[in-house]
Design a protein around this motif. Sequence first.
Motif, mmCIF file in Angstrom:
data_model
loop_
_atom_site.group_PDB
_atom_site.id
_atom_site.type_symbol
_atom_site.label_atom_id
_atom_site.label_comp_id
_atom_site.label_asym_id
_atom_site.label_seq_id
_atom_site.Cartn_x
_atom_site.Cartn_y
_atom_site.Cartn_z
ATOM 1 N N GLN A 1 35.446 53.228 43.098
ATOM 2 C CA GLN A 1 34.396 53.379 42.099
ATOM 3 C C GLN A 1 34.999 53.319 40.691
ATOM 4 N N TYR A 2 36.159 53.997 40.545
ATOM 5 C CA TYR A 2 36.870 53.979 39.258
ATOM 6 C C TYR A 2 37.324 52.556 38.919
ATOM 7 N N GLU B 1 34.413 50.461 37.697
ATOM 8 C CA GLU B 1 34.025 50.753 36.307
ATOM 9 C C GLU B 1 34.988 50.100 35.322
ATOM 10 N N ASN C 1 34.515 46.335 35.271
ATOM 11 C CA ASN C 1 33.328 45.945 34.501
ATOM 12 C C ASN C 1 33.579 46.065 32.995
ATOM 13 N N GLN C 2 34.323 47.108 32.599
ATOM 14 C CA GLN C 2 34.685 47.234 31.171
ATOM 15 C C GLN C 2 35.531 46.045 30.725
#
Lengths: 425, 425
Positions: free
Chosen positions: A24-25, A28, A31-32
């Motif tokens: 999950q990390y 994220e 995506n950044q």
Amino acid sequence: MTTRLPADPFRRSIQSVSREELQQYQLERLNQLLAKTLPFNRHYQERFGISHLQLESLEQWSQFPTSTKSEWQSDGIDGIARHHSHSPNRYRRYHRTSGTRGRPMVILDTAEDWDWWTSTWQYVLDACSINSDDRILMAFSFGPFIGFWSAHDACLQRECLVIPSGGLSTLARIDLIRTASPTVLFGTPSYALHLAQEAAQRGISLRESSIRTVFVAGEPGGSIPSVRAQLEELYGAQVMDHAGATEIGPWGFGTADGKGLHVIESEFIAEFLPLDSSITNADPRWRELVITSLGRAGAPVLRYRTQDIVQPVWDRDVSGTEFVRLEGGILGRADDMFVVRGVNVFPTAIESIIRQFPGIEEFRIRAQKRGELDEVAIDIESSEPLQTLLEEALQVQLGLRIPVVPLPIGSLPKSEGKSRRIVRS
Amino acid sequence: MTTRLPADPFRRSIQSVSREELQQYQLERLNQLLAKTLPFNRHYQERFGISHLQLESLEQWSQFPTSTKSEWQSDGIDGIARHHSHSPNRYRRYHRTSGTRGRPMVILDTAEDWDWWTSTWQYVLDACSINSDDRILMAFSFGPFIGFWSAHDACLQRECLVIPSGGLSTLARIDLIRTASPTVLFGTPSYALHLAQEAAQRGISLRESSIRTVFVAGEPGGSIPSVRAQLEELYGAQVMDHAGATEIGPWGFGTADGKGLHVIESEFIAEFLPLDSSITNADPRWRELVITSLGRAGAPVLRYRTQDIVQPVWDRDVSGTEFVRLEGGILGRADDMFVVRGVNVFPTAIESIIRQFPGIEEFRIRAQKRGELDEVAIDIESSEPLQTLLEEALQVQLGLRIPVVPLPIGSLPKSEGKSRRIVRS
């Protein structure tokens, strides 16, 4: 003043979360990176056919095209790789790949990307508890090859005393060990061996020196048991392996048992692809490592085929990290492999056997193409008659007859950087 | 993206204040340094006999004892100079003097002191308008000699693209100029000459290259008119001189007319002492430069006798700075001077005359002591018969007969660092 270990609550905690949380990390962060990069990066816009992308899962990511070094390679005179996000004047650091295979590729880093390099290096330095009392001797030439430039700055960030030794001869470095009392040595495995052997020839044992850790990178040696054993013996020191590449970043650090590497999964997504079908007789657990960087927006590494052959294991290592472990480190490179009478052989496997004989001071692996197959021979420099013993060991351990040719000591080239020990013709 | 020149209102304004204001500023900075340093620094406590000191005027300061290199020199195996304020583990950077004269002295810098180095360098980079569009080629070996380490970091701070070239051969550097298109070259004057001559021998004119500024330091050449003229000719570029020393800091930058140096008086107090009485026949305007650093609390430079002989002038330079100007740069060193038949001669004066003959590719000055006097001879490498012409020029310009010996090309040593062109026996 007391010894300070840098506060690293995040670096510690991210290594103990569940795989779901880690992924999950990673999602994220990815995506950044994509939000920051894709609108500006023509290379990936063309590859992906889109200029905006936000993912809902990492499974989705695995459907995107992979990248290869040859796609990145530029035809231009400046040699700057094609996948940069900005024009050159946005960048601060100029580096080149070592050119072990083909023309060196130029990679530029922005100030922000360089900070990412040095912060990511902290995981590696954590793994051998380097702290502000350490004195670091960098046995490195500080040229355009990225080598230990990032380690240099990472050690400064960690508040160590850093001792540069570019341009010094091996003898001058031996003297610098005597006078400056470094606790940690950075070098390629082959140069670290050479340094200790040169010292020994002059009656100086580096076991008696201040060095407590030998930090190796740039060649597979740091995860080859016989090379590690030789380094541990010569220095009486802990040996720490590191894996990284100019075009990727500092992606891995040695496992606690010294038999493999962990991928720094908080900064890189590792995927493991089946080997190319041209590689026959491979161990069924072997995979090609494919890497995505979660930083380095100026030259993003998106699903990059490293050509490194690895064997991933997801069990909690004794060093207490959940980061994926690569058993045996980098086992070889897809583009390095020989096919000898139908058998796949990696130069690292040959090196591992040669290193079982500490009497062999230098060697060279010569390979010659005969159609689809390779003929391989080994030149060695040794003060003892080891030809027959090595030939036997090669036959027992690889199942192959490989001729060994003894040469006078000093006839083979020696370099502080990546050794050029494989000659193909 | 537009070119950015760093905002430097302070650096500009401090160069136009009155001498009284400047001295007031220096006094405040000096008192800050003394408050930070003296309570911890045993060396200066012993020298000054006190552990707290706040001054009311700079005149007061001129009554304190001077420092010399030999006082700082340590007998210890680590060679760390005696005047450091803290124990070694407080420091981050390890450097040594070049050892041109005697055993190298080790000087350590804290992170804060290193920031002072790179900030002070900005005055030097201002003087030749280096900006974020510049690509900087560092022709430097990045060893323990401090050399261009601080310039390297100062250029990064200024947001240039920095291209390191440690460990590269001269030919590889010539190729790097072709592929990486640097706009600025950093090197010693003698190495910059060598690089251009090597290129010329291969039919490559660096006048056609991207280089617009040649930045020299480490040797007096950058303020010697004939050396400058040769560099300007070979590179078709602006030549910028810089003066600094491992144990002092980056204390000076070239004047706009290229005929001298300015002392960065916002970071250093310059005092000018009468020459030692052993130096006879000296120009009455000559002085020995004595320097106090206003930063570098970890290894403070308090009234340090540089041995550099200079001729200070306090008139506003065309470059628009009120910082004191040293006419002709560093004219020589008190410990370098020859006394030939009763006449004082600096090696720089001899070099200046030799450099009037571009046909001379390399040279060596040999000096032999005969009692109080020196006998001097010059070896030259040249493809033209220049022996007689040079002997005549030496006689006309120095009033001395100095024998010149032509040698085959390639017989004299060549190095990228400080040249060892003076041999004493």
